[in-house]
Design an enzyme around this catalytic site. Structure first.
Site, PDB file in Angstrom:
ATOM      1  N   GLU A  85       0.837  -1.283  -0.056  1.00  0.00           N
ATOM      2  CA  GLU A  85       0.038   0.064   0.112  1.00  0.00           C
ATOM      3  C   GLU A  85       0.937   1.218   0.084  1.00  0.00           C
ATOM      4  OE1 GLU A  85      -1.309   2.790   3.358  1.00  0.00           O
ATOM      5  OE2 GLU A  85      -2.189   0.746   3.585  1.00  0.00           O
ATOM      6  N   GLU A 163       5.675   4.128  11.518  1.00  0.00           N
ATOM      7  CA  GLU A 163       4.528   3.881  11.917  1.00  0.00           C
ATOM      8  C   GLU A 163       4.058   2.935  12.948  1.00  0.00           C
ATOM      9  OE1 GLU A 163       0.187   2.646   9.420  1.00  0.00           O
ATOM     10  OE2 GLU A 163       2.122   3.145   8.363  1.00  0.00           O
ATOM     11  N   ILE A 309     -29.519  -5.127  23.846  1.00  0.00           N
ATOM     12  CA  ILE A 309     -28.444  -5.390  24.514  1.00  0.00           C
ATOM     13  C   ILE A 309     -27.690  -4.046  24.954  1.00  0.00           C
ATOM     14  CG2 ILE A 309     -26.078  -6.422  25.029  1.00  0.00           C
ATOM     15  CD1 ILE A 309     -27.162  -9.014  23.870  1.00  0.00           C
ATOM     16  N   GLY A 310     -27.522  -3.327  23.838  1.00  0.00           N
ATOM     17  CA  GLY A 310     -26.812  -1.843  23.709  1.00  0.00           C
ATOM     18  C   GLY A 310     -27.803  -0.622  24.206  1.00  0.00           C
ATOM     19  N   HIS A 311     -29.071  -1.031  24.458  1.00  0.00           N
ATOM     20  CA  HIS A 311     -30.096   0.018  24.975  1.00  0.00           C
ATOM     21  C   HIS A 311     -29.454   0.824  26.171  1.00  0.00           C
ATOM     22  CE1 HIS A 311     -33.803   2.212  25.310  1.00  0.00           C
ATOM     23  NE2 HIS A 311     -34.021   1.886  24.188  1.00  0.00           N
ATOM     24  N   GLU A 312     -29.744   2.124  26.333  1.00  0.00           N
ATOM     25  CA  GLU A 312     -29.306   2.751  27.604  1.00  0.00           C
ATOM     26  C   GLU A 312     -30.498   3.451  28.268  1.00  0.00           C
ATOM     27  OE1 GLU A 312     -26.114   5.502  26.427  1.00  0.00           O
ATOM     28  OE2 GLU A 312     -24.956   3.957  25.349  1.00  0.00           O
ATOM     29  N   LEU A 330     -21.509   0.976  27.742  1.00  0.00           N
ATOM     30  CA  LEU A 330     -21.773  -0.305  27.258  1.00  0.00           C
ATOM     31  C   LEU A 330     -21.874  -0.069  25.691  1.00  0.00           C
ATOM     32  CD1 LEU A 330     -23.776  -3.236  28.848  1.00  0.00           C
ATOM     33  CD2 LEU A 330     -24.128  -2.458  26.380  1.00  0.00           C
ATOM     34  N   GLY A 333     -22.369  -4.841  19.251  1.00  0.00           N
ATOM     35  CA  GLY A 333     -22.454  -4.941  17.887  1.00  0.00           C
ATOM     36  C   GLY A 333     -21.375  -6.185  17.153  1.00  0.00           C
ATOM     37  N   LYS A 858     -18.883  22.900  -0.754  1.00  0.00           N
ATOM     38  CA  LYS A 858     -20.216  23.153  -0.341  1.00  0.00           C
ATOM     39  C   LYS A 858     -20.688  22.211   0.691  1.00  0.00           C
ATOM     40  CE  LYS A 858     -21.528  24.061  -5.172  1.00  0.00           C
ATOM     41  NZ  LYS A 858     -22.278  23.625  -6.423  1.00  0.00           N
TER      42      LYS A 858
END
Length: 950
Positions: A85, A163, A309-312, A330, A333, A858
């Protein structure tokens, strides 16, 4: 009109006479809000191409993604894909100079880069839209006729090593290498991906260059590539340009590989990985190997599970864990999807208590998973996600050209071209049995538990990043305990989302060309603009609450940050459903106080604002959360010492030149003396004397703006004294000699920031520094990085401080002394004098045009425009035309003025600040003359504290 399911638009444009041989297809499913034209076709060499014609584009862009990555590295050459690369940029048969491509892109208002991931390598650029054809010519040559010159092999190896060296203390890299040790012995992801001086070397019977050529020949083929091109030309013209330039890429009909190996060897799970971190951070992750989800895009079973599961919100797993003071954040995914296998990962940041109670946390996670098994699979949640996906697609906003083509070229590997824009939004196939099947993989017998923190017991060290780690089976007793997990009373499924917008109509009033100031209550500077140009029912609301106590001393600055963190913590349960419904808010500290920003669908912004304002002024600061939030801020300040050296040097520069500001050490000392009662008293003090500024911009009318301003008056101003609060200031570095600071940083690399400050806020001065950066940045990179190999991180960039212009030269190196970097920078500036003095009018005009091209870019959505308006209000430029004034100033610049400016500025002393780390003064016997930095650092009698402000 109330919400309706959107009708998906299909392009049906036909071309009967084409100036190229390939079949052009235009049945791309796109958003009704997308007015660009799309087409796709396949070249004779089997290269798939997506074209985007945008007649309004000021930036053109292209990206080529090849299905080859670091997992394809030969066993005996780790890092070869990444090295390739790098080498691909350094000259082609038609354009042999190593910087020809980069220089053309930069000089025509663009940028370029590339990345190598585990399975893909992506090359991309953007450029002034007038120069796409020429840019494509240079870009395509990298894939048809790269030189891979021997003279640049070792130089670029050094760059790759730099790097690698710059990231050797990066906790993300260290954890990933530790995770790789747990993978099955034959899994391609196990390989060292970066490369360094040890792996990229000549070997017996084969040089590195010959290995590179072999890899290119064996792996790079047109049939493995996907190309996306965006320009202002019509589709037929774009297709002709592509066919002419990319048809020569060889097609070797190589198989497109899918990694079929499972991540873990049979019998390895359940297991626990512990990794010692450099920064003072703590996290716990549960990783579950699952089948790939790529074939379930219309049902998205793991998206459904991750959403819950990821609800807050109230009753969520995170909320319950926070109530026990175990976890701060938390997320959940799917990652590492190879097409055959993937991993579902739940990651939590831990409190001190949480680190000690990992088993309890895991028990609560599996309790929530059991709740989902018993009650969580319901069409309600699927329909909510589907409705939001449909709204999101219907009102999809433009992305910047560069990020757009980069994303599409990679996504084309996974979806048919006609559905590549819409696939993620077409959530229309609810399959409860599929969700249930994927949930079955989230069990204690199928988990890798990973802990990252300081002070962990470890018995091994990774090979390349030297991360201490340990791996062991998860205890049988704990596994048995987790198998018995059942739903807890503290856990609940989410309530229906009340923030999903009902009204997505656009307001019918005339758009405002710029914001206008409205009459408002004393203490409110109120600005409003109706703007539906982007075709979305969205708006942005800014509220700045400014207090003289926000930054009058370091203790108050720290308490302002604590106050913001406590308020955010209080609002999580309430605001998370709004976030899911496309209505986000941000609360952040600035020099004069705090800002509330609400952005997204405007339908229910007033509801969210009322709750935020009530929280700001009247909600109690919970003592049970204070200790965790204070400790989190303390760790954040401590961790600033672990940032990369060049990042710490930049931070030191900002702290030295902006006022008021304080160092991390000063903030930590102040934080130590703050308790909950001190913070409560400060909250009263902060809100006792304030003034406010408001901007409401987007799909809102004047009455809606005024009603939201009335909420601000009601909640914040009714009992406050009104007082104007001044902006921050910039220290004037004027003096008889340059200024210098040496930082002590625990890192093997050295670094330098060489900052040259402008003399005034005048637009003519800003224009000069803008053109200066354009004129010399490429040469600085080419000289210090490519030619002299002084470091991997090398760049020169405009560095304005508020409205004071400047330029900064920034280097981080694994091997070059800081004093040499400084001297080489000074030599570079001197050596540029004759080149600038001999500058031709055509070259000068090209530099100006490149600067103007970037300024003229723009805005693509209401958020970008609102951010610009808000910045103008902060600068008190109420004509909202800073960008145009700067464009005019650049246009008016004369070449003789610029030449004289450059000569005077390089000769001038006293308006430069040089910051170095890793500095060691050379022994007298080993140097012929002192370095500039040696001389400056010996001037102990000088103090920047005596300098005045602009």
């Amino acid at each position: 009109m109330r919400f309706k399911l959107s009708v998906i638009y299909v392009l049906t444009v036909c071309f009967s006479q084409l100036a190229f041989s390939s079949e052009l297809k235009t049945d791309v499913i796109k958003s009704p809000n997308d007015h660009r034209e799309y087409a796709y076709f396949t070249l004779d060499n089997n290269l798939d191409v997506m074209l985007i014609s945008d007649e309004d584009a000021d930036k053109a862009a292209a990206s080529l993604d090849i299905h080859v990555g670091s997992s394809d590295d030969p066993e005996d050459y780790p890092g070869l894909a990444h090295f390739l690369e790098h080498m691909l940029f350094l000259g082609t048969a038609k354009y042999p100079e190593p910087d020809a491509y980069q220089k053309f892109i930069s000089e025509h208002g663009g940028g370029h880069n590339a990345y190598t991931s585990l399975q893909n390598t992506n090359y991309f650029f953007d450029v002034n839209a007038d120069y796409l054809e020429e840019a494509l010519d240079r870009f395509s040559q990298q894939f048809t006729a790269p030189l891979f010159n021997q003279e640049y092999v070792q130089r670029e190896v050094n760059a790759v090593h730099s790097e690698y060296s710059s990231k050797i203390q990066d906790d993300g890299r260290r954890y990933l290498e530790s995770l790789k040790t747990t993978l099955a012995p034959n899994h391609p992801y196990k390989r060292f991906a970066v490369g360094n001086l040890e792996t990229l070397v000549d070997k017996e019977g084969k040089t590195l260059r010959s290995a590179l050529l072999d890899f290119y020949d064996v792996q790079y083929s047109a049939n493995r590539m996907k190309l996306t091109v965006l320009g202002k030309e019509d589709l037929s013209t774009l297709a002709k340009w592509v066919e002419t330039r990319f048809s020569d890429i060889p097609n070797k009909n190589l198989p497109v590989k899918t990694i079929t190996e499972p991540f873990f060897a049979g019998g390895f799970l359940p297991a626990k990985l512990q990794v010692e971190s450099v920064m003072d951070s703590r996290s716990l992750s549960l990783s579950f190997p699952i089948p790939s989800t790529k074939n379930h895009i219309h049902s998205q079973p793991m998206g459904y599970i991750a959403n819950l599961i990821g609800h807050e919100g109230k009753g969520s797993l995170l909320s319950a864990l926070k109530d026990k003071q175990l976890v701060d954040t938390l997320s959940a995914g799917t990652q590492f999807d190879t097409g055959a296998h993937a991993m579902f990962i739940i990651t939590m940041s831990l409190t001190e208590s949480g680190l000690k109670k990992q088993d309890e946390i895991m028990g609560m996670v599996f309790s929530y998973i059991e709740l989902l098994n018993q009650k969580g699979i319901t069409k309600l949640y699927f329909d909510e996600q589907a409705k939001l996906s449909d709204i999101g697609f219907k009102f999809k906003e433009k992305s910047p050209a560069l990020s757009y083509v980069r994303s599409l070229s990679a996504t084309l590997h996974d979806f048919k071209p006609h559905e590549v824009l819409s696939a993620f939004y077409q959530l229309n196939d609810f399959k409860p049995e599929l969700i249930e099947d994927y949930l079955s993989y989230l069990k204690p017998d199928n988990v890798l538990v990973s802990v990252k923190a300081q002070g962990l017991k470890t018995d091994k060290e990774t090979t390349w990043f030297k991360a201490p780690y340990s791996v062991a089976p998860l205890s049988i007793s704990l596994t048995n305990q987790l198998r018995k997990a059942s739903p807890l009373e503290a856990l609940a499924l989410p309530e229906p989302n009340a923030f999903i917008p009902d009204n997505t109509d656009l307001v019918s009033v005339t758009n405002d060309s710029i914001p206008r100031q409205l009459d408002a209550a004393d203490g409110i500077e109120l600005w409003h603009a109706t703007d539906t140009e982007f075709g979305t029912p969205k708006s942005t609301f800014f509220l700045s609450v400014r207090s003289p106590y926000a930054m009058d001393r370091v203790e108050h600055m720290v308490m302002t940050q604590l106050l913001v963190s406590m308020m955010i913590d209080n609002l999580v349960e309430y605001s998370y459903p709004a976030y899911l419904a496309g209505l986000s808010y941000d609360l952040y500290k600035h020099v004069r106080g705090v800002t509330v920003k609400i952005a997204g669908y405007n339908d229910k912004q007033h509801v969210l604002l009322a709750t935020i304002l009530q929280n700001l002024k009247t909600s109690p600061l919970r003592e049970e959360r204070f200790d965790n939030i204070k400790e989190r801020l303390e760790r954040s300040l401590e961790n600033e010492k672990e940032q990369k050296p060049f990042q710490q040097a930049i931070k030191s520069l900002q702290e030295s030149v902006l006022t008021p500001s304080w160092s991390s050490e000063e903030k930590l000392a102040a934080l130590d003396n703050i308790d909950i009662n001190t913070l409560r008293s400060f909250k009263e003090l902060f809100f006792s004397i304030i003034d406010t500024a408001i901007l409401s911009n987007g799909n809102v009318d004047k009455e809606q703006t005024e009603s939201m301003a009335a909420l601000v008056k009601e909640h914040l101003l009714s009992s406050a004294k009104i007082q104007k609060v001044e902006r921050a200031q910039v220290v004037n570095l004027e003096g008889e000699a340059d200024w210098a600071i040496s930082l002590t940083i625990d890192h093997p690399d050295t670094s330098m920031v060489f900052y040259m400050q402008g003399e005034s806020k005048d637009y003519s001065e800003r224009a000069l520094y803008g053109v200066l950066s354009q004129a010399i940045s490429n040469d600085y990179y080419g000289q210090l990085r490519t030619e002299k190999q002084l470091g991997y991180i090398v760049f020169a960039t405009p560095f304005p401080m508020l409205e004071i212009p400047g330029i900064a030269f920034i280097v981080q190196s694994p091997s070059t002394p800081a004093s040499k970097i400084v001297d080489e920078t000074v030599r570079f500036l001197e050596a540029e004098k004759p080149r600038i003095d001999a500058l031709l009018e055509t070259d000068f005009e090209r530099y100006k045009k490149a600067v103007i091209s970037r300024l003229e870019e723009k805005e693509t959505n209401i958020g970008q425009r609102s951010n610009r308006y808000w910045s103008e209000i902060d600068k008190q430029n109420y004509s909202f035309d800073s960008k145009q004034k700067l464009i005019d100033a650049v246009s008016a610049l004369k070449i003789d003025t610029f030449k004289q400016f450059y000569s005077n500025r390089v000769n001038k002393k006293g308006s430069n600040l040089i910051i170095v780390s890793g500095y060691e003064e050379a022994e007298p016997s080993k140097k012929s003359e002192p370095s500039l930095i040696d001389t400056l650092l010996k001037k102990k009698e000088r103090s920047m504290s005596a300098l005045s402000n602009f």
